[in-house]
Scaffold this motif. Structure first.
Motif, PDB file in Angstrom:
ATOM      1  N   ARG A 140       0.965  -1.091  -0.217  1.00 62.17           N
ATOM      2  CA  ARG A 140       0.002  -0.189  -0.048  1.00 62.17           C
ATOM      3  C   ARG A 140       0.981   1.282  -0.147  1.00 62.17           C
ATOM      4  NH1 ARG A 140      -5.277  -1.430   2.693  1.00 62.17           N
ATOM      5  NH2 ARG A 140      -6.045  -2.660   1.078  1.00 62.17           N
ATOM      6  N   GLU A 141       2.002   1.332   0.767  1.00 55.28           N
ATOM      7  CA  GLU A 141       2.739   2.268   0.942  1.00 55.28           C
ATOM      8  C   GLU A 141       3.492   2.541  -0.365  1.00 55.28           C
ATOM      9  OE1 GLU A 141       3.095   4.434   3.320  1.00 55.28           O
ATOM     10  OE2 GLU A 141       5.181   5.276   2.971  1.00 55.28           O
ATOM     11  N   LEU A 142       3.784   1.564  -0.854  1.00 52.05           N
ATOM     12  CA  LEU A 142       4.621   1.610  -2.430  1.00 52.05           C
ATOM     13  C   LEU A 142       3.711   2.474  -3.407  1.00 52.05           C
ATOM     14  CD1 LEU A 142       7.235   0.636  -3.874  1.00 52.05           C
ATOM     15  CD2 LEU A 142       5.725  -1.343  -4.603  1.00 52.05           C
ATOM     16  N   GLU A 143       2.313   1.827  -3.390  1.00 51.93           N
ATOM     17  CA  GLU A 143       1.282   2.588  -4.308  1.00 51.93           C
ATOM     18  C   GLU A 143       1.337   3.991  -3.993  1.00 51.93           C
ATOM     19  OE1 GLU A 143      -2.604   0.604  -4.406  1.00 51.93           O
ATOM     20  OE2 GLU A 143      -1.485  -1.222  -4.446  1.00 51.93           O
ATOM     21  N   ARG A 144       1.343   4.132  -2.694  1.00 53.70           N
ATOM     22  CA  ARG A 144       0.966   5.753  -2.084  1.00 53.70           C
ATOM     23  C   ARG A 144       2.069   6.449  -2.703  1.00 53.70           C
ATOM     24  NH1 ARG A 144       2.461   9.185   1.236  1.00 53.70           N
ATOM     25  NH2 ARG A 144       3.699   8.179   2.377  1.00 53.70           N
ATOM     26  N   LEU A 145       3.329   6.052  -2.605  1.00 56.04           N
ATOM     27  CA  LEU A 145       4.583   6.596  -3.004  1.00 56.04           C
ATOM     28  C   LEU A 145       4.665   6.900  -4.430  1.00 56.04           C
ATOM     29  CD1 LEU A 145       7.244   4.985  -0.674  1.00 56.04           C
ATOM     30  CD2 LEU A 145       6.575   7.358  -0.547  1.00 56.04           C
ATOM     31  N   LYS A 146       4.171   5.946  -5.209  1.00 57.39           N
ATOM     32  CA  LYS A 146       4.126   5.886  -6.664  1.00 57.39           C
ATOM     33  C   LYS A 146       3.183   7.316  -6.961  1.00 57.39           C
ATOM     34  CE  LYS A 146       5.545   1.554  -8.127  1.00 57.39           C
ATOM     35  NZ  LYS A 146       4.995   0.187  -8.721  1.00 57.39           N
ATOM     36  N   GLU A 147       2.199   7.194  -6.466  1.00 62.19           N
ATOM     37  CA  GLU A 147       1.233   8.259  -6.806  1.00 62.19           C
ATOM     38  C   GLU A 147       1.708   9.581  -6.492  1.00 62.19           C
ATOM     39  OE1 GLU A 147      -2.489   7.889  -4.999  1.00 62.19           O
ATOM     40  OE2 GLU A 147      -2.945   5.762  -5.712  1.00 62.19           O
ATOM     41  N   GLU A 148       2.596   9.761  -5.343  1.00 60.40           N
ATOM     42  CA  GLU A 148       2.973  11.136  -4.989  1.00 60.40           C
ATOM     43  C   GLU A 148       4.154  11.290  -5.898  1.00 60.40           C
ATOM     44  OE1 GLU A 148       4.077  11.313  -0.684  1.00 60.40           O
ATOM     45  OE2 GLU A 148       4.771  13.233  -1.056  1.00 60.40           O
ATOM     46  N   ALA A 162      13.212  12.539  -6.725  1.00 65.38           N
ATOM     47  CA  ALA A 162      14.193  11.692  -6.407  1.00 65.38           C
ATOM     48  C   ALA A 162      14.294  11.064  -5.197  1.00 65.38           C
ATOM     49  CB  ALA A 162      15.602  12.435  -6.594  1.00 65.38           C
ATOM     50  N   ARG A 163      14.151  11.784  -4.220  1.00 68.33           N
ATOM     51  CA  ARG A 163      13.933  11.244  -2.915  1.00 68.33           C
ATOM     52  C   ARG A 163      12.767   9.983  -2.689  1.00 68.33           C
ATOM     53  NH1 ARG A 163      11.165  11.634   2.009  1.00 68.33           N
ATOM     54  NH2 ARG A 163       9.655  12.892   0.876  1.00 68.33           N
ATOM     55  N   LEU A 164      11.792  10.527  -3.100  1.00 71.64           N
ATOM     56  CA  LEU A 164      10.655   9.453  -3.456  1.00 71.64           C
ATOM     57  C   LEU A 164      11.156   7.839  -4.184  1.00 71.64           C
ATOM     58  CD1 LEU A 164       7.576  11.781  -4.036  1.00 71.64           C
ATOM     59  CD2 LEU A 164       7.671  10.160  -2.087  1.00 71.64           C
ATOM     60  N   ARG A 165      11.699   8.341  -5.302  1.00 66.48           N
ATOM     61  CA  ARG A 165      12.186   7.183  -6.127  1.00 66.48           C
ATOM     62  C   ARG A 165      13.080   6.267  -5.366  1.00 66.48           C
ATOM     63  NH1 ARG A 165      16.251   9.468  -9.810  1.00 66.48           N
ATOM     64  NH2 ARG A 165      17.542   8.881  -7.856  1.00 66.48           N
ATOM     65  N   ASP A 166      14.021   7.072  -4.710  1.00 64.91           N
ATOM     66  CA  ASP A 166      14.941   6.036  -3.641  1.00 64.91           C
ATOM     67  C   ASP A 166      14.012   5.333  -2.983  1.00 64.91           C
ATOM     68  OD1 ASP A 166      16.924   7.044  -5.034  1.00 64.91           O
ATOM     69  OD2 ASP A 166      17.779   8.451  -3.479  1.00 64.91           O
ATOM     70  N   GLN A 167      13.231   5.835  -2.049  1.00 64.99           N
ATOM     71  CA  GLN A 167      12.323   5.415  -1.190  1.00 64.99           C
ATOM     72  C   GLN A 167      11.501   4.119  -1.875  1.00 64.99           C
ATOM     73  OE1 GLN A 167      10.079   8.849   0.506  1.00 64.99           O
ATOM     74  NE2 GLN A 167       9.630   7.460   2.531  1.00 64.99           N
ATOM     75  N   ILE A 168      10.891   4.314  -2.909  1.00 59.20           N
ATOM     76  CA  ILE A 168      10.139   3.227  -3.699  1.00 59.20           C
ATOM     77  C   ILE A 168      11.308   2.356  -4.077  1.00 59.20           C
ATOM     78  CG2 ILE A 168       9.329   2.757  -5.900  1.00 59.20           C
ATOM     79  CD1 ILE A 168       8.113   5.435  -5.966  1.00 59.20           C
ATOM     80  N   SER A 170      13.903   1.099  -2.291  1.00 60.16           N
ATOM     81  CA  SER A 170      14.234   0.384  -1.309  1.00 60.16           C
ATOM     82  C   SER A 170      12.900  -0.457  -0.751  1.00 60.16           C
ATOM     83  CB  SER A 170      14.679   1.385  -0.065  1.00 60.16           C
ATOM     84  OG  SER A 170      13.765   1.811   0.565  1.00 60.16           O
ATOM     85  N   LEU A 171      11.572   0.114  -0.898  1.00 61.46           N
ATOM     86  CA  LEU A 171      10.606  -0.730  -0.734  1.00 61.46           C
ATOM     87  C   LEU A 171      10.434  -1.929  -1.576  1.00 61.46           C
ATOM     88  CD1 LEU A 171       7.316   1.384   0.173  1.00 61.46           C
ATOM     89  CD2 LEU A 171       8.413  -0.213   1.322  1.00 61.46           C
ATOM     90  N   GLN A 172      10.748  -1.689  -2.759  1.00 63.63           N
ATOM     91  CA  GLN A 172      10.720  -2.742  -3.653  1.00 63.63           C
ATOM     92  C   GLN A 172      11.742  -3.918  -3.304  1.00 63.63           C
ATOM     93  OE1 GLN A 172      10.627  -0.444  -7.304  1.00 63.63           O
ATOM     94  NE2 GLN A 172       8.607  -0.945  -7.882  1.00 63.63           N
ATOM     95  N   GLU A 173      12.662  -3.532  -2.986  1.00 66.15           N
ATOM     96  CA  GLU A 173      13.652  -4.463  -2.493  1.00 66.15           C
ATOM     97  C   GLU A 173      13.336  -5.402  -1.396  1.00 66.15           C
ATOM     98  OE1 GLU A 173      17.385  -2.544  -2.112  1.00 66.15           O
ATOM     99  OE2 GLU A 173      17.516  -1.978  -4.147  1.00 66.15           O
ATOM    100  N   LYS A 174      12.708  -4.598  -0.342  1.00 67.28           N
ATOM    101  CA  LYS A 174      12.079  -5.208   0.891  1.00 67.28           C
ATOM    102  C   LYS A 174      11.032  -6.273   0.303  1.00 67.28           C
ATOM    103  CE  LYS A 174      12.065  -1.806   4.632  1.00 67.28           C
ATOM    104  NZ  LYS A 174      11.327  -1.282   5.372  1.00 67.28           N
ATOM    105  N   LEU A 175      10.219  -5.909  -0.423  1.00 67.65           N
ATOM    106  CA  LEU A 175       9.126  -6.804  -0.836  1.00 67.65           C
ATOM    107  C   LEU A 175       9.610  -8.062  -1.474  1.00 67.65           C
ATOM    108  CD1 LEU A 175       6.430  -4.243  -1.874  1.00 67.65           C
ATOM    109  CD2 LEU A 175       6.031  -6.333  -0.554  1.00 67.65           C
ATOM    110  N   GLU A 176      10.775  -7.905  -2.491  1.00 68.07           N
ATOM    111  CA  GLU A 176      11.092  -8.923  -3.047  1.00 68.07           C
ATOM    112  C   GLU A 176      11.867  -9.994  -2.200  1.00 68.07           C
ATOM    113  OE1 GLU A 176      13.297  -7.079  -6.270  1.00 68.07           O
ATOM    114  OE2 GLU A 176      11.329  -6.222  -7.144  1.00 68.07           O
ATOM    115  N   LYS A 177      12.155  -9.575  -1.300  1.00 68.37           N
ATOM    116  CA  LYS A 177      13.062 -10.684  -0.345  1.00 68.37           C
ATOM    117  C   LYS A 177      12.076 -11.710   0.202  1.00 68.37           C
ATOM    118  CE  LYS A 177      16.393  -7.771   1.653  1.00 68.37           C
ATOM    119  NZ  LYS A 177      16.740  -6.910   2.573  1.00 68.37           N
TER     120      LYS A 177
END
Lengths: 177, 361
Positions: A140-148, A162-168, A170-177
């Motif tokens: 959900r957080e990922l979706e929200r960040l993408k919208e933002e 750029a800050r949001l892109r980095d956050q996205i 790291s979140l994606q990496e977390k999810l893939e684990k």
């Protein structure tokens, strides 16, 4: 609510009568309604109009685009049936209730337009059970960040983007684990 | 059975406490629907599956008993162990639904001692957690229901889907599974004929309004239940905020209408509420329709300060106690409609004279 007439059975028949511009509402159980002869006064609703029938009215209204060949009630060769509980969509549209949790997956395609009609939305935004929370929360957080991110890019706020892109990332990496 | 003893049973403990905005809002209720993944919904479950659901919920409750005093003192009651009359009384107290009382073969209810928490098992859904609080306390009711839900979830596997949220038997409950409702008393708006405009406006914003007793816009006793319709696509807080906002507006309108009535037709209003008190205090036969109207008038009289020496709670109590199931339980036998009308007036007289005694002592 209980039928105010007999005080015994649940009131399943709800209707409004307008006589000479005077509006009155009634709530009755089917037995009392029959006794009062109210059924007869409502053309087209010989079997009354209970809540679940109202819902199934909505369901039937949905001429499913996913199943072609609906030639005015011709028997369909393939009956859509829930593999877990055996409920068919036809049965569901008559009773207005699902048989098990898997029905939601089985009938998803047809369900989405129905949910939109009933709730105005088709996706959940409320509480999430603790057990499923971890992963879902991240998604959900990922979706929200993408919208933002999209908004920021549009507004040409590139530093923030750029800050949001980095956050996205790291979140994606977390999810893939 | 003495009236006092009967009242002890008839009136839920939570009803005795005065809640916020109690001059207009009688009670707030939040119920959430949950289902277990391992079993079909109650409509299609076999006897053994339904029994297993009851056992699972019972075990979860036993493990969490110490989490909260409300759970500790709760009692698990199976529908099959109750007589029809006992079930009916629970329905009249809004503790179980008519569906659980009548249709469910393996229904049960987990009831807290003060009756503010009632958890129905095997109703339309496996679990329905209901919390009732006096006055306008939606947030508190949700908070309590939410906590109980969390405790149960530690031990139960809920049917949940990313897209659709909590899965329920009927798609009108899916998502949050929440139904929040507020019981409001709107006599002044009814007298000034403003309800016809107000009620349709409420349904337009996605809320439902219905009379609790009686029919439509002329609901008996001018008691209405306002509740959310939408359960999907909005968070619980959004749903509660919206309902709370609308109820606050209804309170303002009702207050204003009361004030206007007091300013413009004070003597007529005074006459009406005292006349109704007189009927309640002295009649010998009263049907439920008239009783509800008179009780509503008296309650308005108490809330506007026109009637003194009667506690505001009397109306809420008597509304419940004069329902057919209660009257028969009090009488200890089945009664036909005429007998009920006589018993009803007697019960009301007795209850009102108790108030007087308290006032004098």
């Amino acid at each position: 609510m209980l039928c105010p007439e007999c005080g015994k059975r649940p009131a399943t028949l709800h209707y409004t009568k307008i006589v000479n511009g005077h509006k009155s509402e009634f709530h009755l159980c089917e037995v009392c309604a029959q006794e009062k002869g109210e059924y007869m006064q409502m053309p087209g609703f010989e079997n009354g109009f209970s809540f679940h029938q109202l819902l199934s009215g909505l369901l039937n209204f949905d001429a499913s685009p996913s199943e072609p060949g609906g030639h005015g009630g011709a028997p369909k060769p393939h009956i859509h049936r829930c593999p877990t509980c055996g409920l068919t969509y036809n049965q569901f549209s008559k009773i207005g209730r699902f048989g098990c949790a898997d029905c939601y997956k089985t009938f998803r395609d047809r369900l989405v337009p129905l949910l939109r009609r009933v709730h105005g939305h088709a996706s959940h935004r409320g509480k999430i059970p603790e057990r499923t929370k971890g992963e879902l929360k991240l998604r959900r957080e990922l979706e929200r960040l993408k919208e933002e991110l999209a908004l920021r890019v549009q507004a040409e706020e590139f530093e923030e983007a750029a800050r949001l892109r980095d956050q996205i990332r790291s979140l994606q990496e977390k999810l893939e684990k | 059975m003495s009236l006092e003893h009967f009242m002890q049973n008839a009136i839920s403990e939570w009803m005795r406490v005065k809640g916020p905005e109690s001059h207009i809002v009688f009670s707030s209720r939040v119920r959430i629907a949950r289902n277990l993944t391992a079993y079909p919904f109650p409509m299609l479950s076999t006897s053994s599956q339904a029994e297993a659901v009851v056992r699972e919920v019972e075990e979860a409750w036993k493990k969490e008993r110490d989490s909260h005093p409300l759970l500790k003192d709760a009692e698990l009651i199976r529908m099959r162990d109750l007589t029809d009359l006992e079930k009916r009384v629970l329905v009249e107290k809004h503790l179980i639904s008519p569906m659980l009382a009548e249709e469910s073969r393996h229904g049960a209810v987990l009831l807290s001692k003060d009756e503010s928490v009632s958890i129905m098992i095997n109703e339309e859904d496996h679990i329905r957690i209901q919390c009732l609080f006096p006055g306008l306390q939606l947030e508190r009711a949700w908070e309590m229901a939410n906590r109980i839900d969390d405790w149960f979830e530690k031990h139960l596997s809920y049917a949940f889907d990313d897209q659709c949220g909590y899965l329920t038997s009927c798609p009108t409950n899916v998502g949050t599974g929440i139904r929040a409702s507020v019981m409001v008393h709107l006599p002044a708006l009814a007298m000034t004929q403003q309800l016809d405009r107000l009620l349709p406006a409420i349904t337009q914003v996605g809320l439902a309004v219905r009379g609790i007793y009686g029919e439509g816009s002329e609901a008996l006793g001018q008691l209405y239940q306002v509740s959310n319709q939408v359960t999907l696509g909005q968070s619980e807080d959004e749903i509660l905020d919206k309902l709370q906002g609308v109820v606050r507006q209804m309170i303002q309108h009702e207050e204003l209408a009361r004030q206007r009535l007091l300013e413009t037709s004070s003597i007529q209003l005074e006459d009406r509420v005292h006349r109704s008190y007189g009927v309640l205090a002295h009649s010998r036969i009263i049907d439920s329709k008239e009783a509800m109207q008179r009780l509503s008038d008296v309650r308005l009289g108490v809330d506007t300060g026109l009637i003194r020496g009667v506690s505001a709670n009397v109306m809420n109590e008597l509304m419940v106690m004069t329902q057919p199931g209660f009257l028969q339980q009090y009488a200890g036998m089945r009664l036909d409609a005429e007998q009920r009308d006589v018993r009803r007036s007697k019960l009301i007289r007795e209850r009102l004279s108790m108030e007087k005694d308290q006032d004098e002592s």
